[in-house]
Design an enzyme around this catalytic site. Structure first.
Site, PDB file in Angstrom:
ATOM      1  N   CYS A  43       0.842  -1.202   0.000  1.00 52.56           N
ATOM      2  CA  CYS A  43       0.000   0.000   0.000  1.00 52.56           C
ATOM      3  C   CYS A  43       0.874   1.248   0.000  1.00 52.56           C
ATOM      4  O   CYS A  43       0.915   1.993  -0.970  1.00 52.56           O
ATOM      5  CB  CYS A  43      -0.893   0.025   1.242  1.00 52.56           C
ATOM      6  SG  CYS A  43      -1.997  -1.362   1.372  1.00 52.56           S
TER       7      CYS A  43
HETATM    8  N1  SAJ Z   1       6.655   2.210   8.806  1.00 51.48           N
HETATM    9  C1  SAJ Z   1       7.724   2.953   9.303  1.00 51.48           C
HETATM   10  N2  SAJ Z   1       7.485   3.909  10.239  1.00 51.48           N
HETATM   11  C2  SAJ Z   1       6.217   4.155  10.709  1.00 51.48           C
HETATM   12  C3  SAJ Z   1       5.146   3.395  10.189  1.00 51.48           C
HETATM   13  C4  SAJ Z   1       5.374   2.430   9.245  1.00 51.48           C
HETATM   14  O1  SAJ Z   1       8.870   2.755   8.906  1.00 51.48           O
HETATM   15  O2  SAJ Z   1       6.060   5.024  11.576  1.00 51.48           O
HETATM   16  C5  SAJ Z   1       6.887   1.220   7.760  1.00 51.48           C
HETATM   17  C6  SAJ Z   1       6.472  -0.175   8.136  1.00 51.48           C
HETATM   18  O3  SAJ Z   1       7.513  -0.858   8.777  1.00 51.48           O
HETATM   19  C7  SAJ Z   1       6.151  -0.783   6.766  1.00 51.48           C
HETATM   20  C8  SAJ Z   1       5.631   0.391   5.965  1.00 51.48           C
HETATM   21  O4  SAJ Z   1       6.099   1.566   6.641  1.00 51.48           O
HETATM   22  O5  SAJ Z   1       7.319  -1.291   6.159  1.00 51.48           O
HETATM   23  C9  SAJ Z   1       4.115   0.441   5.859  1.00 51.48           C
HETATM   24  O6  SAJ Z   1       3.631   0.260   7.165  1.00 51.48           O
HETATM   25  P1  SAJ Z   1       2.099   0.633   7.562  1.00 51.48           P
HETATM   26  O7  SAJ Z   1       2.042   0.666   9.055  1.00 51.48           O
HETATM   27  O8  SAJ Z   1       1.642   1.814   6.844  1.00 51.48           O
HETATM   28  O9  SAJ Z   1       1.293  -0.672   7.155  1.00 51.48           O
HETATM   29  P2  SAJ Z   1       0.594  -1.075   5.803  1.00 51.48           P
HETATM   30  O10 SAJ Z   1       1.474  -0.983   4.619  1.00 51.48           O
HETATM   31  O11 SAJ Z   1      -0.041  -2.376   6.097  1.00 51.48           O
HETATM   32  O12 SAJ Z   1      -0.515   0.074   5.611  1.00 51.48           O
HETATM   33  C10 SAJ Z   1      -1.861  -0.231   5.844  1.00 51.48           C
HETATM   34  C11 SAJ Z   1      -2.630   0.873   5.155  1.00 51.48           C
HETATM   35  N3  SAJ Z   1      -4.006   0.479   5.078  1.00 51.48           N
HETATM   36  C12 SAJ Z   1      -4.682   0.662   3.910  1.00 51.48           C
HETATM   37  O13 SAJ Z   1      -4.176   1.128   2.927  1.00 51.48           O
HETATM   38  C13 SAJ Z   1      -6.095   0.248   3.898  1.00 51.48           C
HETATM   39  C14 SAJ Z   1      -2.486   2.177   5.915  1.00 51.48           C
HETATM   40  O14 SAJ Z   1      -3.444   3.129   5.393  1.00 51.48           O
HETATM   41  C15 SAJ Z   1      -2.744   1.987   7.380  1.00 51.48           C
HETATM   42  O15 SAJ Z   1      -2.579   3.234   8.042  1.00 51.48           O
HETATM   43  C16 SAJ Z   1      -1.750   0.982   7.909  1.00 51.48           C
HETATM   44  O16 SAJ Z   1      -2.066  -0.267   7.252  1.00 51.48           O
HETATM   45  C17 SAJ Z   1      -1.887   0.797   9.412  1.00 51.48           C
HETATM   46  O17 SAJ Z   1      -2.124   1.822  10.090  1.00 51.48           O
HETATM   47  O18 SAJ Z   1      -1.674  -0.339   9.863  1.00 51.48           O
END
Ligand code: SAJ
Length: 434
Positions: free
Chosen positions: A275
């Protein structure tokens, strides 16, 4: 027009409408289950024989859908699955939940949407509601889906209804799920929007109607672009703090005490998943066509893409401080999934880090309880026991799965680079942090 509207509204109101969901992945299957639980008859459509067979056997392959619940709905006749699109001729509604990946050139790959719409158009009939849920650039529904569906002569807003509704599924989230995440929906016409609003209101707790498909498409892109850019800021802060000798984790923790006007994001080894690294480039691709550069997105993409290199340099410097070159050293990676407590390695920065280290001559092993093996440049690599940290010249914590015993790892490892602040509060000369 009124007859088509009233007929469909009545079927939705009475839950007699036959619901179709195209794409039975982590978005489509939970959606199909929610509408079956609400009392609709639901038919899942997927190209995968194994997925449809497992659904019909009541075997869930999506963590958020318990097999017990799926089996109950299948046995009651409320839910079934097929690979045959011709069932669309007997359906009143179809949700399209297919993948929208990026090509290597960072151009959108619309092939799944085009294929699904082409199949649906063959069987589209008066009185249907079609809703695209796949994340995509603003204009997709109006410019790509609509012409495909109208090619048979039916007119949107009169004979059938077409909306966009962004999927907001967060796999594994214990608090938010398909039924209680607010559902944004926007239609090609006002009648379409209203039909979409009535439809989702029958199965989901909170529906947010917006004025158009483009607004609905843009909502999702803003949500995930916001996240990608702020992660990029956290990563740039980490590189700046590293250079001037400040603990970025302590800075963010203290900033997060501000009760308003701030939202903590954290540095990490890079940006993984299907995403956050992908969605913003759907927006920048579209705006570039309109003659405007999405500079924030490009810059954040660059910074986030630098993090695996930054991590490898930190490992190299840490080994160097212990008189060891990367070349010939044994480096053990803890966690290869793209984020903690899941098994998905798509776009995982761990893979980039492992390739970079391998190219510098290191011997790479890894442990990840969710990932039994992986392919590293065509070479199969099987996961090792976490105890391997005691043998490795350097251990890198890349994904901070909750099951890891971090105090024990800190004790056993000869040298450890912590990219997630997983060893917070543990002080030792052998620990290096981002
Ligand atoms: N990450 C960081 N630092 C942060 C947060 C995330 O490095 O502060 C990294 C994570 O390790 C990962 C990537 O970013 O590699 C994405 O992480 P994510 O927490 O955004 O998780 P995703 O990719 O599963 O994003 C989904 C998204 N959901 C949808 O698109 C419906 C996102 O909008 C959500 O906010 C996120 O899940 C969530 O909050 O879990």
């Amino acid at each position: 027009m009124q007859s088509a509207v009233h007929a469909l509204e009545e079927k939705i109101r009475s839950r007699q409408a036959k619901v179709g969901v195209v794409g039975l992945g982590y978005v489509g299957l939970p959606l199909a289950v929610e509408f079956a639980k609400a009392g609709f008859g639901v038919t899942g459509i997927d190209l995968s024989d194994s997925k449809t067979a497992r659904v019909n056997a009541g075997e869930s392959y999506v963590g958020d859908v318990p097999s017990s619940e799926l089996a109950r709905l299948v046995e009651s006749g409320k839910l079934s699955a097929t690979t045959d699109f011709s069932v669309v001729r007997d359906l009143e509604t179809v949700n399209i939940c297919v993948p929208t990946p990026l090509r290597k050139t960072k151009d959108p790959d619309m092939s799944y949407i085009v294929s699904a719409c082409g199949e649906i158009a063959k069987y589209l009939h008066a009185g249907m509601l079609i809703i695209l849920e796949s994340t995509t650039y603003p204009g997709t529904t109006d410019e790509l889906v609509l012409p495909t569906l109208e090619q048979g002569g039916l007119k949107v807003g009169r004979d059938f209804f077409l909306c966009f509704s962004p999927e907001r599924v967060d796999p594994g989230n214990p608090k938010y799920n398909t039924s209680n995440i607010p559902k944004v929906v926007g239609g090609v016409t006002a009648a379409c929007t209203e039909m979409g609003r009535q439809f989702y209101s029958q199965a989901l707790e909170n529906v947010v109607a917006v004025s158009s498909t483009r607004v609905a498409e843009m909502v999702k892109l803003l949500e995930n672009t916001f996240r990608m850019i702020n992660i990029g800021l956290a990563n740039e802060m980490a590189m700046m703090c590293d250079r001037i000798g400040i603990d970025v984790w302590e800075v963010i923790e203290a900033a997060a005490t501000k009760p308003f006007g701030f939202m903590p994001f954290y540095p990490g080894p890079g940006l993984g998943g299907h995403c956050i690294p992908i969605d913003p480039f759907y927006l920048s691709w579209k705006t570039k066509q309109a003659g405007i550069e999405a500079r924030f997105i490009e810059l954040a993409g660059y910074i986030n893409g630098q993090m695996p290199h930054f991590v490898v340099d930190k490992i190299q410097n840490a080994l160097n401080d212990h008189g060891k070159p990367v070349k010939g050293s044994h480096i053990h990676i803890l966690g290869v999934a793209y984020k903690k407590n899941i098994d998905d390695v798509r776009e995982s920065p761990a893979l980039d880090i492992m390739v970079l280290l391998k190219h510098r001559g290191a011997r790479i092993t890894y442990s990840d309880p969710y990932v039994a093996s992986l392919d590293l440049e065509g070479e199969r690599l099987d996961g090792e026991d976490v105890g391997m940290v005691a043998q490795a010249d350097c251990t890198a914590i890349v994904t901070d799965h909750s099951v890891f015993n971090f105090p024990k790892i800190a004790e056993q490892a000869k040298l450890v680079l912590d990219t997630r602040n997983a060893l917070k509060g543990i002080d030792s000369a052998k620990i290096v942090r981002l």
